[in-house]
Scaffold this motif. Structure first.
Motif, PDB file in Angstrom:
ATOM      1  N   ALA A   9      33.894  34.869  60.776  1.00  0.00           N
ATOM      2  CA  ALA A   9      35.152  35.006  61.508  1.00  0.00           C
ATOM      3  C   ALA A   9      35.291  36.406  62.099  1.00  0.00           C
ATOM      4  O   ALA A   9      35.939  36.587  63.131  1.00  0.00           O
ATOM      5  CB  ALA A   9      36.334  34.708  60.592  1.00  0.00           C
ATOM      6  N   SER A  10      34.657  37.373  61.471  1.00  0.00           N
ATOM      7  CA  SER A  10      34.774  38.763  61.914  1.00  0.00           C
ATOM      8  C   SER A  10      33.769  39.132  63.002  1.00  0.00           C
ATOM      9  O   SER A  10      34.014  40.015  63.804  1.00  0.00           O
ATOM     10  CB  SER A  10      34.576  39.712  60.727  1.00  0.00           C
ATOM     11  N   GLU A  11      32.650  38.455  63.012  1.00  0.00           N
ATOM     12  CA  GLU A  11      31.568  38.810  63.929  1.00  0.00           C
ATOM     13  C   GLU A  11      31.770  38.152  65.286  1.00  0.00           C
ATOM     14  O   GLU A  11      32.012  36.954  65.365  1.00  0.00           O
ATOM     15  CB  GLU A  11      30.227  38.375  63.330  1.00  0.00           C
ATOM     16  N   THR A  12      31.677  38.927  66.349  1.00  0.00           N
ATOM     17  CA  THR A  12      31.873  38.382  67.692  1.00  0.00           C
ATOM     18  C   THR A  12      30.584  38.353  68.512  1.00  0.00           C
ATOM     19  O   THR A  12      30.580  37.816  69.607  1.00  0.00           O
ATOM     20  CB  THR A  12      32.925  39.207  68.468  1.00  0.00           C
ATOM     21  N   ASN A  13      29.502  38.888  67.987  1.00  0.00           N
ATOM     22  CA  ASN A  13      28.236  38.919  68.691  1.00  0.00           C
ATOM     23  C   ASN A  13      27.491  37.609  68.442  1.00  0.00           C
ATOM     24  O   ASN A  13      26.996  37.359  67.341  1.00  0.00           O
ATOM     25  CB  ASN A  13      27.409  40.122  68.208  1.00  0.00           C
ATOM     26  N   GLU A  14      27.390  36.765  69.459  1.00  0.00           N
ATOM     27  CA  GLU A  14      26.779  35.441  69.301  1.00  0.00           C
ATOM     28  C   GLU A  14      25.306  35.539  68.907  1.00  0.00           C
ATOM     29  O   GLU A  14      24.826  34.751  68.088  1.00  0.00           O
ATOM     30  CB  GLU A  14      26.921  34.630  70.591  1.00  0.00           C
ATOM     31  N   PHE A  17      25.113  36.234  65.274  1.00  0.00           N
ATOM     32  CA  PHE A  17      25.505  35.025  64.551  1.00  0.00           C
ATOM     33  C   PHE A  17      24.349  34.035  64.490  1.00  0.00           C
ATOM     34  O   PHE A  17      24.042  33.477  63.440  1.00  0.00           O
ATOM     35  CB  PHE A  17      26.730  34.423  65.247  1.00  0.00           C
TER      36      PHE A  17
END
Length: 102
Positions: A9-14, A17
């Motif tokens: 939920a915190s990570e925005t780098n696809e 991920f």
């Protein structure tokens, strides 16, 4: 699972991920997740369970489990199907290939 949910939920780098999922799960485990997403998407399209089993070479137990999850109020799987999978071209192509392999 709570810490994994927090990280995701915190990570925005696809790309990060995707790499994390590759490192956490084997190819077979990732394929099973993909299969489960196909199952719930087809269930939401009102495809009969026996047809899904035949189409995806999946067990009725897995399909029934997906159906039960979709019936839950505020089902996260139902949300994911509606928001992300229904309009994703790659995912929809994968579903079409699965149905053509019958």
């Amino acid at each position: 699972m709570e810490i994994l949910a927090y990280i995701l939920a915190s990570e925005t780098n696809e790309e990060f991920f995707q790499e994390l999922l590759k490192e956490l799960f084997t190819k077979d485990e990732r394929d099973m997740i993909w299969q489960r997403l196909k199952i719930v998407t087809l269930l939401k399209k009102k495809i009969p369970q026996y047809e899904i089993a035949k189409m995806l070479n999946a067990s009725l137990c897995s399909i029934t489990r997906g159906a039960k999850e979709l019936k839950k109020p505020n089902s996260a799987l139902s949300f994911v199907v509606d928001k992300y999978l229904t309009n994703d071209e790659n995912f929809q192509q994968s579903l079409k290939k699965s149905s053509q392999q019958q």
